[in-house]
Design an enzyme around this catalytic site. Structure first.
Site, short mmCIF file in Angstrom:
data_model
loop_
_atom_site.label_atom_id
_atom_site.label_comp_id
_atom_site.label_asym_id
_atom_site.label_seq_id
_atom_site.Cartn_x
_atom_site.Cartn_y
_atom_site.Cartn_z
N CYS A 53 28.73 65.29 -46.11
CA CYS A 53 29.37 64.92 -44.84
C CYS A 53 30.14 63.61 -45.04
O CYS A 53 29.58 62.51 -44.94
CB CYS A 53 28.32 64.77 -43.74
SG CYS A 53 29.02 64.33 -42.15
N THR A 63 20.12 69.72 -18.01
CA THR A 63 20.90 70.80 -17.41
C THR A 63 21.74 70.26 -16.27
O THR A 63 21.37 69.27 -15.64
CB THR A 63 20.00 71.96 -16.92
OG1 THR A 63 20.84 72.97 -16.37
CG2 THR A 63 19.00 71.51 -15.87
N THR A 70 25.10 74.63 -14.67
CA THR A 70 26.44 75.24 -14.74
C THR A 70 26.54 76.09 -16.00
O THR A 70 25.81 75.88 -16.97
CB THR A 70 27.55 74.18 -14.83
OG1 THR A 70 27.36 73.44 -16.05
CG2 THR A 70 27.56 73.25 -13.65
N THR A 111 19.94 77.87 -16.23
CA THR A 111 20.29 78.17 -17.63
C THR A 111 19.09 78.03 -18.56
O THR A 111 19.24 78.06 -19.78
CB THR A 111 21.40 77.21 -18.12
OG1 THR A 111 20.91 75.86 -18.03
CG2 THR A 111 22.67 77.34 -17.32
N GLU A 129 29.88 71.75 -22.56
CA GLU A 129 28.79 72.71 -22.82
C GLU A 129 28.68 73.02 -24.31
O GLU A 129 27.58 73.21 -24.84
CB GLU A 129 29.03 73.99 -22.01
CG GLU A 129 28.84 73.73 -20.52
CD GLU A 129 29.17 74.93 -19.64
OE1 GLU A 129 28.54 75.06 -18.58
OE2 GLU A 129 30.06 75.73 -20.00
C1 LEU Z 1 24.70 74.81 -22.81
C2 LEU Z 1 25.14 75.02 -21.42
C3 LEU Z 1 25.38 76.44 -21.14
C4 LEU Z 1 24.17 74.38 -20.48
C5 LEU Z 1 24.56 74.40 -19.03
N1 LEU Z 1 25.87 73.87 -18.78
C6 LEU Z 1 23.53 73.69 -18.18
O1 LEU Z 1 23.90 72.93 -17.35
O2 LEU Z 1 22.37 73.88 -18.32
#
Ligand code: LEU
Length: 490
Positions: free
Chosen positions: A136, A378, A381, A390, A455
């Protein structure tokens, strides 16, 4: 709970320059900071800043504070360490996730510049050795510069052959930890810490050294996951990180339906798992089935076939035997001596944390906060959708990463991983974890197409932390075994 869009707005209003750079082409920043391997003089002397933060460090944390309160405090501007300038590119990218960013900065500040048994120059040299495992160049350059700036012996930068034997003796553990952490042995630790050895490591030094090694391995995953770029190779247009550049298939123009499909699956999974529960035997079988399937995923060996460009890699001056790499856990040759690590038997929360706390107390709380926050983080979204639970997706990502290292969470049904992660996504995660230097532009572009930029970074942060924890768990389990064997012997 704040939405991800709002987090970005806050970053923008707080620091317009940062937000614009991150959104448009953050790796221009990475590139500009790593533009020359011998340009330590271009890095402004920020030692005064660092020393101040060191002085105030002892008062930064109330270790008895509950985590929720700590995170609330971060919202109020806690964790505001200023890292030396070389860290700025990572810093800028992480500002997409302000809570994580604050915890990350504190941890890096403590690990590399705070109280600890190892001299600061050696810490950076050890990180240089770790970054060399994955070739790296960005991190190698960063630590080379810091080593130099802090007054390290320039000779050492010629390679391991010029470094003291005590440092060189860490190379074996660097190798094993980075690629096959399940094969660390008590004998290896004994050899390093034996009092009769001329350059022996104290356990406290070794713990700091290993936290540096594993943090740096995991940071290599983060850097390559987001797009590692060698500036001398590229035109300004090319400097845009492939993963983060606006792709023609951006979600606003032509959504692929990936997010909607995931949302359906998450909902279905919640319904099913609320009603049915599979037996322990079935859970174990699902783990081993998934592990075997994952062995069939083989990341590409040489550069990016599509673009025909194979970026030049730094040589192996700071580590030996680059042919030693990851092997699939399911296909490890020493299956009987390296069984699966069951979280029920050894977890960060129950054993790992207290082991670090005993030996290198100042870092334990930082690691704990980082792990805890990454697993909890989280914004509810996904792509354009809001109010989404999620947790099934995020858990599947974490579990899949740790399964690559043979870590099994006994209560988890690994059949869920197959529902949450497509094969390209598994290929991406496995590549970024195990062979980050092999990631290609096309692989990056093939996954998370409808996710927002933040994300994508969120998922790569999970890769960073889950990998780091996996390496540490194996090491710490071996430290505990070493201690047990010593107490039996005495
Ligand atoms: C990795 C993403 C899909 C996580 C999502 N935006 C959340 O708020 O949990």
């Amino acid at each position: 709970m704040r939405g991800e869009g709002e987090e970005l707005t806050r970053a923008e209003s707080g620091n317009a320059k940062t937000a614009v750079q991150v959104n448009e082409a953050h790796f221009i920043i990475v590139s500009s900071s790593s533009s020359s391997s011998s340009s330590s003089s271009s890095s402004p002397p920020s030692f005064a800043v660092m020393t101040e933060s060191q002085v105030s460090r002892e008062c930064d944390y109330d270790h008895s504070m509950p985590q929720d309160e700590f995170f609330e405090e971060l919202d109020d501007g806690g964790g505001s360490e200023v890292l030396p300038d070389v860290w700025q590119p990572l810093d800028e990218l992480l500002s997409l996730h302000p809570k994580y960013h604050a915890v990350f900065k504190s941890a890096i500040d403590q690990l590399f510049y705070g109280n600890g048994p190892l001299p600061m120059t050696e810490r950076h040299y050890i990180a240089l050795m770790a970054a060399n495992r994955h070739a790296c160049s960005y991190l190698m350059d960063l630590h080379r510069r810091e080593f130099d700036r802090l007054g390290g012996d320039a000779d050492w930068l010629n390679g391991l052959t010029a470094a003291p034997s005590k440092i060189v003796s860490l190379d074996a553990i660097n190798r094993v930890l980075g690629h096959q952490p399940w094969s660390i042995t008590v004998e290896q630790l004994k050899a390093l810490t034996k009092c009769s050895a001329p350059d022996n490591w104290s356990l406290t030094e070794l713990v700091q050294g290993v936290v540096i090694l594993s943090t740096t391995h995991a940071l290599c995953s983060f850097v390559f996951g987001c797009g590692n770029i060698n500036p001398s190779e590229l035109t300004p247009q090319e400097m845009e990180a492939p993963m983060l550049r606006r792709s023609p298939r951006s979600s606003e123009e032509s959504p692929t339906g990936e997010v909607e499909e995931l949302m359906k699956r998450m909902a279905a999974l919640r319904d099913v798992t609320n009603g049915l529960d599979c037996t322990d035997e079935e859970k174990a079988r699902h783990f081993f089935d998934m592990n075997r399937e994952s062995s069939a995923i083989r990341p590409e060996q040489n550069g990016d076939k599509k673009s025909g460009r194979s970026p030049p890699r730094p040589g192996a001056q700071f580590t030996k035997d680059l042919s030693f790499t990851y092997v699939d856990f399911a296909q490890r040759p020493d299956a009987s001596s390296a069984p699966t690590l069951k979280i029920h038997d050894f977890s960060w929360e129950d054993q790992g944390y207290s082991c670090v706390d005993e030996l290198y107390q100042v870092i334990s709380e930082h690691l704990d906060r980082k792990f805890h926050l990454t697993q909890e983080l989280t914004y509810y979204t996904m792509g354009k959708h809001t109010d989404v639970d999620t947790s099934k997706y995020r858990t599947a990502v974490w579990m899949y990463i740790q399964s690559l290292y043979g870590i099994r969470h006994d209560d988890y049904d690994y059949a869920e991983v197959n529902l949450m992660l497509t094969r390209p996504m598994k290929t991406f995660i496995k590549t970024i974890c195990c062979y980050p230097e092999r990631v290609t532009d096309s692989l990056r572009a093939s996954v998370m197409v409808d996710f927002k930029l933040s994300e994508k970074v969120h998922v790569i942060l999970m890769i960073l932390e889950a990998r780091l924890q996996a390496e540490l768990l194996y090491f710490l389990r071996t430290v505990v075994r070493l201690n047990n064997s010593a107490s039996v012997a005495s």
